[in-house]
Write an enzyme that holds these catalytic residues in place. Structure first.
Site, PDB file in Angstrom:
ATOM      1  N   CYS A   2      42.376  -8.571-125.979  1.00 58.17           N
ATOM      2  CA  CYS A   2      41.921  -9.955-125.961  1.00 58.17           C
ATOM      3  C   CYS A   2      42.976 -10.873-125.348  1.00 58.17           C
ATOM      4  O   CYS A   2      44.159 -10.565-125.353  1.00 58.17           O
ATOM      5  CB  CYS A   2      41.555 -10.466-127.338  1.00 58.17           C
ATOM      6  SG  CYS A   2      40.324  -9.492-128.218  1.00 58.17           S
ATOM      7  N   ARG A  27      43.145  -8.139-120.307  1.00 64.01           N
ATOM      8  CA  ARG A  27      43.311  -7.949-121.747  1.00 64.01           C
ATOM      9  C   ARG A  27      41.978  -7.807-122.466  1.00 64.01           C
ATOM     10  O   ARG A  27      41.949  -7.521-123.677  1.00 64.01           O
ATOM     11  CB  ARG A  27      44.091  -9.118-122.349  1.00 64.01           C
ATOM     12  CG  ARG A  27      45.491  -9.272-121.815  1.00 64.01           C
ATOM     13  CD  ARG A  27      46.209 -10.404-122.511  1.00 64.01           C
ATOM     14  NE  ARG A  27      46.390 -10.127-123.921  1.00 64.01           N
ATOM     15  CZ  ARG A  27      47.457  -9.538-124.443  1.00 64.01           C
ATOM     16  NH1 ARG A  27      48.451  -9.170-123.665  1.00 64.01           N
ATOM     17  NH2 ARG A  27      47.545  -9.324-125.743  1.00 64.01           N
ATOM     18  N   TRP A  74      38.077  -8.397-126.168  1.00 67.12           N
ATOM     19  CA  TRP A  74      37.915  -6.949-126.201  1.00 67.12           C
ATOM     20  C   TRP A  74      37.445  -6.620-127.606  1.00 67.12           C
ATOM     21  O   TRP A  74      38.180  -6.798-128.570  1.00 67.12           O
ATOM     22  CB  TRP A  74      39.232  -6.257-125.877  1.00 67.12           C
ATOM     23  CG  TRP A  74      39.125  -4.760-125.743  1.00 67.12           C
ATOM     24  CD1 TRP A  74      38.739  -4.062-124.646  1.00 67.12           C
ATOM     25  CD2 TRP A  74      39.442  -3.788-126.749  1.00 67.12           C
ATOM     26  NE1 TRP A  74      38.792  -2.705-124.895  1.00 67.12           N
ATOM     27  CE2 TRP A  74      39.218  -2.514-126.179  1.00 67.12           C
ATOM     28  CE3 TRP A  74      39.892  -3.854-128.064  1.00 67.12           C
ATOM     29  CZ2 TRP A  74      39.418  -1.328-126.874  1.00 67.12           C
ATOM     30  CZ3 TRP A  74      40.093  -2.675-128.774  1.00 67.12           C
ATOM     31  CH2 TRP A  74      39.861  -1.438-128.182  1.00 67.12           C
ATOM     32  N   ASN A 100      43.307 -13.171-131.620  1.00 67.54           N
ATOM     33  CA  ASN A 100      43.517 -11.771-131.270  1.00 67.54           C
ATOM     34  C   ASN A 100      44.006 -11.040-132.508  1.00 67.54           C
ATOM     35  O   ASN A 100      44.753 -11.601-133.308  1.00 67.54           O
ATOM     36  CB  ASN A 100      44.576 -11.620-130.176  1.00 67.54           C
ATOM     37  CG  ASN A 100      44.162 -12.247-128.863  1.00 67.54           C
ATOM     38  OD1 ASN A 100      43.000 -12.585-128.661  1.00 67.54           O
ATOM     39  ND2 ASN A 100      45.129 -12.406-127.972  1.00 67.54           N
ATOM     40  N   GLY A 101      43.656  -9.773-132.636  1.00 66.16           N
ATOM     41  CA  GLY A 101      44.119  -8.989-133.772  1.00 66.16           C
ATOM     42  C   GLY A 101      42.986  -8.663-134.717  1.00 66.16           C
ATOM     43  O   GLY A 101      41.803  -8.711-134.357  1.00 66.16           O
ATOM     44  N   GLU A 476      49.162  12.567-116.216  1.00 66.47           N
ATOM     45  CA  GLU A 476      48.985  11.194-115.760  1.00 66.47           C
ATOM     46  C   GLU A 476      47.932  11.111-114.668  1.00 66.47           C
ATOM     47  O   GLU A 476      47.112  10.181-114.642  1.00 66.47           O
ATOM     48  CB  GLU A 476      50.323  10.636-115.274  1.00 66.47           C
ATOM     49  CG  GLU A 476      50.264   9.233-114.678  1.00 66.47           C
ATOM     50  CD  GLU A 476      49.774   8.168-115.634  1.00 66.47           C
ATOM     51  OE1 GLU A 476      49.486   7.061-115.156  1.00 66.47           O
ATOM     52  OE2 GLU A 476      49.678   8.427-116.848  1.00 66.47           O
ATOM     53  N   LYS A 480      44.602   8.794-115.005  1.00 65.32           N
ATOM     54  CA  LYS A 480      44.193   7.781-114.033  1.00 65.32           C
ATOM     55  C   LYS A 480      42.784   8.061-113.546  1.00 65.32           C
ATOM     56  O   LYS A 480      41.955   7.156-113.406  1.00 65.32           O
ATOM     57  CB  LYS A 480      45.143   7.767-112.829  1.00 65.32           C
ATOM     58  CG  LYS A 480      46.448   7.068-113.059  1.00 65.32           C
ATOM     59  CD  LYS A 480      46.241   5.591-113.292  1.00 65.32           C
ATOM     60  CE  LYS A 480      47.336   5.043-114.175  1.00 65.32           C
ATOM     61  NZ  LYS A 480      47.270   5.456-115.575  1.00 65.32           N
ATOM     62  N   GLU A 483      40.115   7.381-116.411  1.00 60.05           N
ATOM     63  CA  GLU A 483      39.984   6.041-116.957  1.00 60.05           C
ATOM     64  C   GLU A 483      39.385   5.048-115.970  1.00 60.05           C
ATOM     65  O   GLU A 483      38.770   4.066-116.398  1.00 60.05           O
ATOM     66  CB  GLU A 483      41.316   5.529-117.506  1.00 60.05           C
ATOM     67  CG  GLU A 483      42.412   5.261-116.507  1.00 60.05           C
ATOM     68  CD  GLU A 483      43.713   4.822-117.176  1.00 60.05           C
ATOM     69  OE1 GLU A 483      43.676   4.398-118.350  1.00 60.05           O
ATOM     70  OE2 GLU A 483      44.760   4.897-116.526  1.00 60.05           O
ATOM     71  N   HIS A 499      45.080  30.671-120.528  1.00 64.79           N
ATOM     72  CA  HIS A 499      44.950  30.768-121.977  1.00 64.79           C
ATOM     73  C   HIS A 499      43.778  29.929-122.490  1.00 64.79           C
ATOM     74  O   HIS A 499      43.794  29.494-123.651  1.00 64.79           O
ATOM     75  CB  HIS A 499      46.249  30.345-122.653  1.00 64.79           C
ATOM     76  CG  HIS A 499      47.403  31.231-122.327  1.00 64.79           C
ATOM     77  ND1 HIS A 499      47.475  32.537-122.743  1.00 64.79           N
ATOM     78  CD2 HIS A 499      48.522  31.015-121.584  1.00 64.79           C
ATOM     79  CE1 HIS A 499      48.583  33.094-122.299  1.00 64.79           C
ATOM     80  NE2 HIS A 499      49.249  32.188-121.585  1.00 64.79           N
ATOM     81  N   LYS A 596      44.435  -3.760-121.484  1.00 68.76           N
ATOM     82  CA  LYS A 596      45.791  -3.489-121.017  1.00 68.76           C
ATOM     83  C   LYS A 596      46.798  -3.317-122.143  1.00 68.76           C
ATOM     84  O   LYS A 596      47.509  -2.330-122.204  1.00 68.76           O
ATOM     85  CB  LYS A 596      46.230  -4.632-120.096  1.00 68.76           C
ATOM     86  CG  LYS A 596      47.605  -4.433-119.459  1.00 68.76           C
ATOM     87  CD  LYS A 596      47.572  -3.368-118.400  1.00 68.76           C
ATOM     88  CE  LYS A 596      48.872  -3.245-117.657  1.00 68.76           C
ATOM     89  NZ  LYS A 596      48.873  -2.080-116.770  1.00 68.76           N
TER      90      LYS A 596
END
Length: 601
Positions: A2, A27, A74, A100-101, A476, A480, A483, A499, A596
């Site tokens: 947010c 955000r 968000w 936010n939170g 990574e 990328k 996402e 395996h 983010k």
């Protein structure tokens, strides 16, 4: 998680707040809204969807006034609907709040408020805040006192900004979620992050947990939760306004991929000399006595930590990497000489902060490796080491990975120099670092990633494999890819294919194999295993190697030290993910369900 922005002292506050929300959209972008004091009361406009949708609603009749708060969401409590968008108001419509939170005791507070006659319009935890302020304002007649009494009832984390219909200031508070004040000429800002107002001022104050502040056009007052005045330093950020703009690129992510050479140069500046080889991180003897390093991080920062742990261990410092969310539950015994390093781009990642606090409580020394001066991690840790990557707006981290790995490479040099000295092998690695930015530029200028993306973007799954430092790069690369493309991708240690994961390999499963010059023959053996099962292979390797003969496609990188080869390979993988996602018309800068800076656990 947010985004909040508030502005007081500007004749036309709403357009500036909408611009600031646009700068904060990384955000959160489920819904957005603004509340403005217009001289007759509060006017609130909010809706589900992106900020551009809200701005379109307001285009014909932008409210006028000099005090406004805004929010981009968000979702955590409640679906992304018009009703659940912020700001939220009280029963009278004279108090508006953005938050936010998470208010962890919101259900209990809501039940009590409803019993006392309050009516709610949303499913959010936030809406209890303006209703509590309404009650306390009736009791005290003082907005500041009502705000502090409300804060005392909240459990959880928050960054809050509040305006009232007959007030001329913004009331704000922080507990576990970032909030920064911006000081302009005759106007003041508050925001979740500096890019929200960077084009207006570079003078900032980072609020600390427990801070309560009142912001007016002429200045600010900061106090602790119990009302005692608090003095917080005014800092000057060294980011330029254009750093937070696209500057002609189609996406922030592509801009930030292309900014990696400059980001690495800033990371290295003043910290490394090569004749003789010396590392200067301005730490002097403050880390003397460190015998082992625990790196804790999340997401991309965790992959950078895996890479860094590999280098620290190779060059003489006992090191390991842990997922921050798992660290407190399975933390190894903290012995004397343990340094716990939180690697976090924002310095506000809730899981990483929790791990650092747990380590500190257990007696460990702590260090933040972060991008943000004044962040919570930088303030709370015993030491802070800044990666200097500049603002990163795209949700999918790119340039910060490179800067984090380079910073951890320098840290390996620091420890070696303070103990047995920088030996020939480490000196060779450190001497290769100054050429890295130019080598990244070579990759960016000549990459065939777009053409390869066109040939393989519609496959069933994509696998990424590597050994040593190429293993975190494989993780990574897969992260990328998944996402921002929303397509299935997995990263594995190359030796682990046989395996289990090999059962998933088909002719519709391209395998991206990363070669660094170490153990390449073993990785080639794994490539032959997947080729025997019909899988196409995309090799990422030095332009001087012969591994391309075993691959269907080659993403070549300049020849460099084997321990840096993975960083160049990572740039190619970022570009591959970007172009696949662009072909699939994905929201590259704002991937679904992601934000983010993750400030909730």
């Amino acid at each position: 998680m947010c985004g909040i922005i508030g502005l007081v002292g500007h004749d036309d506050a709403v357009p500036a707040v909408l611009d600031g929300l646009g700068n904060l959209e990384y955000r959160g972008y489920d819904s957005a809204g603004v509340a403005m004091r217009n001289g007759h009361g509060l006017e609130v406009a909010k809706r589900a969807g992106e900020i551009s949708d809200l701005a379109a609603d307001l285009t014909d009749a932008l409210p006028e006034g000099e005090l406004c708060i805004g929010h981009t969401r968000w979702s955590t409590h409640g679906a992304p609907t018009d009703a659940n968008a912020h700001p939220h108001t009280d029963c009278t419509g004279k108090i508006a709040v953005v938050h936010n939170g998470i208010v962890e005791n919101h259900a209990e507070l809501r039940r009590g408020l409803e019993t006392r006659g309050h009516e709610f319009d949303s499913d959010t935890d936030t809406e209890v805040i303006p209703h509590l302020v309404e009650e306390h304002l009736e009791e005290t007649g003082d907005v500041g006192a009502a705000f502090r009494r409300t804060l005392a009832e909240l459990e959880g984390s928050y960054a809050i900004a509040m305006v009232v219909a007959d007030g001329s200031s913004i009331h704000v508070a922080r507990q576990g979620s970032p909030l920064v004040i911006g000081l302009g000429d005759g106007r003041s800002f508050v925001a979740s992050d500096v890019p929200a107002f960077l084009e207006h001022t570079d003078r900032v104050i980072y609020l600390e947990d427990g801070d309560v502040a009142e912001i007016s056009a002429g200045g600010y007052r900061i106090a602790t939760a119990d009302g005692e005045p608090a003095d917080r330093p005014v800092r000057t950020v060294d980011w330029a306004p254009e750093d937070a703009r696209k500057e002609g690129y189609d996406h922030y992510m592509l801009k930030e991929i292309n900014e990696q050479p400059d980001a690495i140069r800033r990371t290295l500046h003043g910290r490394l000399s090569t004749d003789p080889v010396e590392v200067d991180l301005d730490l002097d003897d403050r880390l003397d006595g460190v015998e082992r390093v625990h790196l804790v991080a999340c997401g991309t920062s965790y992959h950078a930590s895996l890479y860094g742990a590999h280098l620290l261990s190779r060059y003489g410092t006992d090191a390991g990497a842990w997922l921050a969310s798992e660290y407190p539950g399975r933390m190894p015994t903290i012995e004397e000489g343990t340094l716990v390093v939180g690697v976090t781009q924002s310095g506000e990642t809730a899981d990483t902060l929790s791990a650092l606090r747990h380590a500190a409580d257990s007696g460990a020394r702590t260090m933040a490796v972060t991008n943000v001066l004044g962040s919570t991690a930088a303030r709370e840790c015993d030491e802070a080491l800044f990666i200097r990557a500049g603002p990163e707006i795209g949700v999918a981290a790119s340039k910060t990975f490179s800067s984090q790995v380079v910073t951890l490479t320098l840290l390996a040099g620091h420890f070696a120099a303070r103990t047995g000295g920088i030996g020939p092998e480490l000196a060779e690695l450190l001497t290769a670092l100054p050429a890295l930015p130019g080598q990244v530029e070579t990759v960016l200028a000549g990459t065939p990633a777009e053409g390869i993306a066109r040939r393989y973007h519609d496959q069933r799954a994509h696998f990424f494999i590597g050994r040593g430092t190429a293993h975190p790069v494989a993780l990574e690369g897969a992260l990328k890819f998944k996402e921002i493309s929303y397509e299935h991708a997995e990263g594995f240690p190359a030796g682990e294919l046989k395996h289990g994961p090999l059962a998933l390999v088909t002719e519709e499963t391209p395998v991206v194999a990363i070669f660094t010059g170490r153990d390449d023959e073993k990785t080639l053996g794994n490539v032959r295993e997947v080729r025997a099962r019909g899988a196409p292979v995309i090799a990422v390797a030095s332009e001087r190697t012969s591994v391309g003969a075993e691959a269907d496609e080659i993403l070549s990188v300049p020849e460099t030290h084997p321990d840096l080869q993975g960083l160049l390979a990572n740039v190619q993988l970022q570009l591959l993910a970007y172009h696949v996602s662009d072909l699939l018309d994905r929201a590259i800068d704002k991937p679904r369900h992601l934000a983010k800076s993750v400030t909730v656990e």
